[in-house]
Design a protein around this motif. Structure first.
Motif, PDB file in Angstrom:
ATOM      1  N   GLN A   5       0.833  -1.217   0.000  1.00  0.00           N
ATOM      2  CA  GLN A   5       0.000   0.000   0.000  1.00  0.00           C
ATOM      3  C   GLN A   5       0.867   1.267   0.000  1.00  0.00           C
ATOM      4  O   GLN A   5       0.459   2.292  -0.520  1.00  0.00           O
ATOM      5  CB  GLN A   5      -0.927   0.005   1.223  1.00  0.00           C
ATOM      6  N   ALA A   6       2.058   1.111   0.566  1.00  0.00           N
ATOM      7  CA  ALA A   6       2.976   2.264   0.588  1.00  0.00           C
ATOM      8  C   ALA A   6       3.740   2.402  -0.722  1.00  0.00           C
ATOM      9  O   ALA A   6       4.535   3.326  -0.892  1.00  0.00           O
ATOM     10  CB  ALA A   6       3.947   2.112   1.757  1.00  0.00           C
ATOM     11  N   GLY A   7       3.533   1.450  -1.652  1.00  0.00           N
ATOM     12  CA  GLY A   7       4.170   1.549  -2.970  1.00  0.00           C
ATOM     13  C   GLY A   7       5.451   0.744  -3.105  1.00  0.00           C
ATOM     14  O   GLY A   7       6.208   0.945  -4.051  1.00  0.00           O
ATOM     15  N   HIS A  51      -5.619  -6.158  -6.779  1.00  0.00           N
ATOM     16  CA  HIS A  51      -4.799  -4.971  -7.035  1.00  0.00           C
ATOM     17  C   HIS A  51      -5.695  -3.710  -7.053  1.00  0.00           C
ATOM     18  O   HIS A  51      -5.322  -2.673  -6.497  1.00  0.00           O
ATOM     19  CB  HIS A  51      -4.086  -5.140  -8.380  1.00  0.00           C
ATOM     20  N   ARG A  54      -6.863  -2.715  -3.399  1.00  0.00           N
ATOM     21  CA  ARG A  54      -5.884  -2.847  -2.316  1.00  0.00           C
ATOM     22  C   ARG A  54      -6.035  -1.740  -1.264  1.00  0.00           C
ATOM     23  O   ARG A  54      -5.616  -1.910  -0.127  1.00  0.00           O
ATOM     24  CB  ARG A  54      -4.459  -2.913  -2.868  1.00  0.00           C
ATOM     25  N   ALA A  55      -6.683  -0.639  -1.656  1.00  0.00           N
ATOM     26  CA  ALA A  55      -6.901   0.437  -0.677  1.00  0.00           C
ATOM     27  C   ALA A  55      -7.943   0.049   0.378  1.00  0.00           C
ATOM     28  O   ALA A  55      -8.027   0.684   1.430  1.00  0.00           O
ATOM     29  CB  ALA A  55      -7.338   1.710  -1.395  1.00  0.00           C
ATOM     30  N   THR A  56      -8.752  -0.981   0.081  1.00  0.00           N
ATOM     31  CA  THR A  56      -9.788  -1.367   1.058  1.00  0.00           C
ATOM     32  C   THR A  56      -9.216  -2.233   2.183  1.00  0.00           C
ATOM     33  O   THR A  56      -9.913  -2.520   3.148  1.00  0.00           O
ATOM     34  CB  THR A  56     -10.936  -2.159   0.393  1.00  0.00           C
TER      35      THR A  56
ATOM     36  N   VAL B  14       2.746  -0.746  -9.347  1.00  0.00           N
ATOM     37  CA  VAL B  14       2.094  -0.425  -8.061  1.00  0.00           C
ATOM     38  C   VAL B  14       2.427   1.003  -7.620  1.00  0.00           C
ATOM     39  O   VAL B  14       3.558   1.460  -7.735  1.00  0.00           O
ATOM     40  CB  VAL B  14       2.482  -1.467  -6.965  1.00  0.00           C
ATOM     41  N   GLU B  15       1.390   1.680  -7.200  1.00  0.00           N
ATOM     42  CA  GLU B  15       1.567   3.052  -6.707  1.00  0.00           C
ATOM     43  C   GLU B  15       1.086   3.109  -5.268  1.00  0.00           C
ATOM     44  O   GLU B  15       0.202   2.326  -4.888  1.00  0.00           O
ATOM     45  CB  GLU B  15       0.741   4.027  -7.564  1.00  0.00           C
ATOM     46  N   PRO B  16       1.615   4.017  -4.480  1.00  0.00           N
ATOM     47  CA  PRO B  16       1.151   4.099  -3.091  1.00  0.00           C
ATOM     48  C   PRO B  16      -0.341   4.447  -3.030  1.00  0.00           C
ATOM     49  O   PRO B  16      -0.816   5.260  -3.832  1.00  0.00           O
ATOM     50  CB  PRO B  16       1.990   5.235  -2.492  1.00  0.00           C
ATOM     51  N   VAL B  17      -1.060   3.774  -2.151  1.00  0.00           N
ATOM     52  CA  VAL B  17      -2.478   4.102  -1.959  1.00  0.00           C
ATOM     53  C   VAL B  17      -2.719   4.349  -0.471  1.00  0.00           C
ATOM     54  O   VAL B  17      -2.064   3.737   0.376  1.00  0.00           O
ATOM     55  CB  VAL B  17      -3.420   2.966  -2.429  1.00  0.00           C
ATOM     56  N   THR B  18      -3.641   5.244  -0.204  1.00  0.00           N
ATOM     57  CA  THR B  18      -4.003   5.480   1.193  1.00  0.00           C
ATOM     58  C   THR B  18      -5.129   4.523   1.547  1.00  0.00           C
ATOM     59  O   THR B  18      -6.151   4.509   0.849  1.00  0.00           O
ATOM     60  CB  THR B  18      -4.511   6.939   1.368  1.00  0.00           C
ATOM     61  N   PRO B  19      -4.954   3.719   2.583  1.00  0.00           N
ATOM     62  CA  PRO B  19      -6.052   2.824   2.963  1.00  0.00           C
ATOM     63  C   PRO B  19      -7.323   3.618   3.246  1.00  0.00           C
ATOM     64  O   PRO B  19      -7.260   4.710   3.826  1.00  0.00           O
ATOM     65  CB  PRO B  19      -5.532   2.144   4.230  1.00  0.00           C
ATOM     66  N   LEU B  20      -8.438   3.079   2.799  1.00  0.00           N
ATOM     67  CA  LEU B  20      -9.708   3.780   3.019  1.00  0.00           C
ATOM     68  C   LEU B  20      -9.983   3.870   4.512  1.00  0.00           C
ATOM     69  O   LEU B  20      -9.693   2.926   5.249  1.00  0.00           O
ATOM     70  CB  LEU B  20     -10.856   3.010   2.354  1.00  0.00           C
ATOM     71  N   ARG B  22     -12.122   3.713   7.992  1.00  0.00           N
ATOM     72  CA  ARG B  22     -13.076   2.684   8.410  1.00  0.00           C
ATOM     73  C   ARG B  22     -14.474   3.020   7.880  1.00  0.00           C
ATOM     74  O   ARG B  22     -14.839   4.203   7.794  1.00  0.00           O
ATOM     75  CB  ARG B  22     -13.086   2.584   9.919  1.00  0.00           C
ATOM     76  N   HIS B 149     -14.909   3.419  -4.697  1.00  0.00           N
ATOM     77  CA  HIS B 149     -13.515   3.188  -4.292  1.00  0.00           C
ATOM     78  C   HIS B 149     -13.374   1.884  -3.523  1.00  0.00           C
ATOM     79  O   HIS B 149     -12.261   1.463  -3.215  1.00  0.00           O
ATOM     80  CB  HIS B 149     -13.005   4.360  -3.439  1.00  0.00           C
ATOM     81  N   GLY B 150     -14.517   1.274  -3.206  1.00  0.00           N
ATOM     82  CA  GLY B 150     -14.470  -0.004  -2.492  1.00  0.00           C
ATOM     83  C   GLY B 150     -14.640  -1.158  -3.451  1.00  0.00           C
ATOM     84  O   GLY B 150     -14.656  -0.988  -4.671  1.00  0.00           O
TER      85      GLY B 150
END
Lengths: 177, 218
Positions: A5-7, A51, A54-56, B14-20, B22, B149-150
Motif C-alpha cells: 500500500q505504501a508503494g 490490485h 488494495r486500498a480497502t 504499483v503506486e502508493p495508496v491510502t487505505p480507506l 473505516r 472506491h471499495g
C-alpha cells in the motif's frame, strides 16, 4: 500488504508470488473442471481485482479473510459467467447439419430417379429439350449453345426456363403419383 | 498473458495508496454532509414555525427517529459492504430498522382504514414523492461515488443501501415540510416511494458498481 500500500514494488511482488499458488489451489478445487486456461484466467482475475481494491485492506485487520472474500466473490462471478456462456454457446463442431430444412443440407446435386428424369426430358418440346441438353447435360455456355443450335441466347434462356418448369411439374407429378 | 507476467506487471505498476478510512467513519462523513444538505432544504421549504408545528407529537417524532436510524444503518451497511472480509451480519441492521420504521406505520394505517376516517384513494402526496426522489438523488450520487472506491462484492445490495439511506432522510424532510395527519397516506406514498427507489437501485446495482469500472477508477 502494508508495504504494498505504501508503494513497495518488491514487497508487493513477494506477496503476490506467495498468495498466487494458494489462490490457484482454491480455484482448481472449485473450478478445476473448466480447464487449465480458464483456471489461469480466474487466478489472474482475482489478482487484478485484489490490485484494484488494495486500498480497502485495513492494515489493522488480518489479511487472509480480506483476500478470501475477494477470491470467493470472483469465483461466484466466474461461475455466473461460465453458466451464461454455457447456456448460450452452441458447439458448431457437433452439428451434423447446417440448415433447418433437410433438403438444404443435401450435398448431392443430382436427381435421384435418373430414368424418370430421362423420360421427362424426352417428353419436352424439341426447342426446350435441345436447350436442356446443350446447357444442362453438356454444360455448354449460353454463347456456345447459341452457336451450336443457331438459336438466339434470349430464346435459349426462355426455353430453358420453360423446360425446367415443365420438368419440375412432370417429376413432382410422378413422385406424388 | 502468463500469470507470472501479470504478477510482475502489477508489482511494477504499483503506486502508493491510502487505505480507506473505516466504513463507519466514511458513513459518518457522508451523513454529516447529507444532514446539512437536507437541513438547508427543510428550512428553505418550510417556515421554521411550521416546521416545529409539523414535527409535534410523540408518535410522529418516534416515526422520524425510526426513519433516521434506518438511514444511518443503511449508510453504514453500504460502506461496510464494499470492504472485503467484513461481516455480512451488518446488512441485517438496515433490514431490521426499515422493518421497524415502516412497520410502525402499519397499526395506524389499519386503524384509519377500519374506521373509514381517511379516504386513501382521494389523498395524493405527489409533492412528497418528488421531494423524496429528487432530494435523495444528489446524496445517493455522492455516496455511489464514494462506494466506487471499495470492492463491489454485493453491487445490488450496496446500491440499494446507497439509495435507502438518503431516501429515508428525504422522507423525514417531506414529513416535516407539511402536516401529515394520516399514517396510511404516509405508508402508501412515502413508504412505497422509498421501496420503489430501493428496488430500482438494486436493479441497476450490477451495472453501476462493477469490477471493470473499479479498475478504470483505480
Amino acid at each position: 500488504m502494508r508495504a504494498a500500500q505504501a508503494g513497495d514494488a518488491g514487497a508487493y511482488l513477494d506477496l503476490l508470488r506467495m498468495i498466487t499458488p494458494r489462490i490457484r489451489g482454491i480455484v482448481v478445487r472449485q473450478r478445476g473442471f473448466t480447464g487449465t486456461e480458464a483456471v489461469e484466467d480466474l487466478v489472474q482475475d482475482v489478482l487484478l481485482s485484489l490490485h484494484a481494491v488494495r486500498a480497502t485492506y485495513d492494515p489493522r485487520r488480518p489479511f487472509m479473510p480480506w483476500l478470501l472474500a475477494i477470491v470467493r466473490n470472483r469465483l461466484v462471478d466466474g461461475a455466473r459467467c461460465y453458466g451464461r456462456i454455457a447456456a448460450h454457446e452452441v458447439g458448431v463442431e457437433d452439428l451434423e447439419v447446417t440448415f433447418a430444412i433437410p433438403a438444404t443440407n443435401s450435398d448431392r446435386d443430382t436427381y435421384g430417379d435418373v430414368e424418370a428424369l430421362h423420360r421427362a426430358i424426352q417428353s419436352l418440346p424439341l426447342r426446350e429439350r435441345q436447350a436442356i441438353e446443350l446447357l444442362k447435360l453438356r454444360e455448354m455456355s449460353l454463347k456456345e449453345a447459341s452457336a451450336a443450335s443457331g438459336v438466339s441466347i434470349g430464346a435459349l434462356k426462355v426455353a430453358t426456363h420453360r423446360a425446367v418448369a415443365a420438368l419440375r411439374r412432370v417429376l413432382r407429378g410422378e413422385s406424388q403419383g | 498473458m502468463n500469470t507470472n507476467d501479470v504478477l510482475e506487471r502489477l508489482a511494477r505498476d504499483v503506486e502508493p495508496v491510502t487505505p480507506l478510512p473505516r466504513p463507519w467513519f466514511r458513513a459518518a462523513t457522508w451523513l454529516l454532509g447529507t444532514v446539512m444538505y437536507f437541513g438547508v432544504m427543510a428550512l428553505m421549504m418550510t417556515p421554521s414555525t411550521d416546521l416545529v408545528a409539523n414535527a409535534a407529537g410523540r408518535s410522529f417524532l418516534l416515526l422520524q427517529v425510526a426513519a433516521i436510524v434506518a438511514s444511518v444503518a443503511a449508510a453504514g451497511a453500504a460502506f461496510v459492504s464494499v470492504v472485503p472480509g467484513s461481516s455480512p451480519r451488518v446488512l441485517a441492521w438496515p433490514v431490521a430498522t426499515v422493518g421497524v420504521w415502516l412497520g410502525s406505520l402499519v397499526p395506524g394505517t389499519i386503524r384509519e382504514w377500519s374506521s373509514g376516517a381517511v379516504s386513501f384513494a382521494s389523498q395524493t402526496e405527489w409533492p412528497c414523492v418528488a421531494m423524496i426522489v429528487l432530494g435523495s438523488l444528489l446524496p445517493s450520487l455522492g455516496m455511489t461515488r464514494m462506494l466506487r472506491h471499495g470492492a463491489p462484492l454485493t453491487p445490488r445490495t450496496t446500491l440499494a443501501l446507497a439509495v435507502l439511506a438518503p431516501a429515508g432522510l428525504a422522507n423525514v424532510v417531506a414529513c416535516v415540510s407539511h402536516p401529515h395527519a394520516s399514517r396510511g397516506v404516509m405508508l402508501i406514498w412515502h413508504g412505497s416511494t422509498v421501496l420503489v427507489l430501493v428496488a430500482v437501485a438494486a436493479g441497476l446495482g450490477a451495472s453501476i458498481l462493477t469490477w471493470k469500472s473499479l479498475r478504470r477508477v483505480g
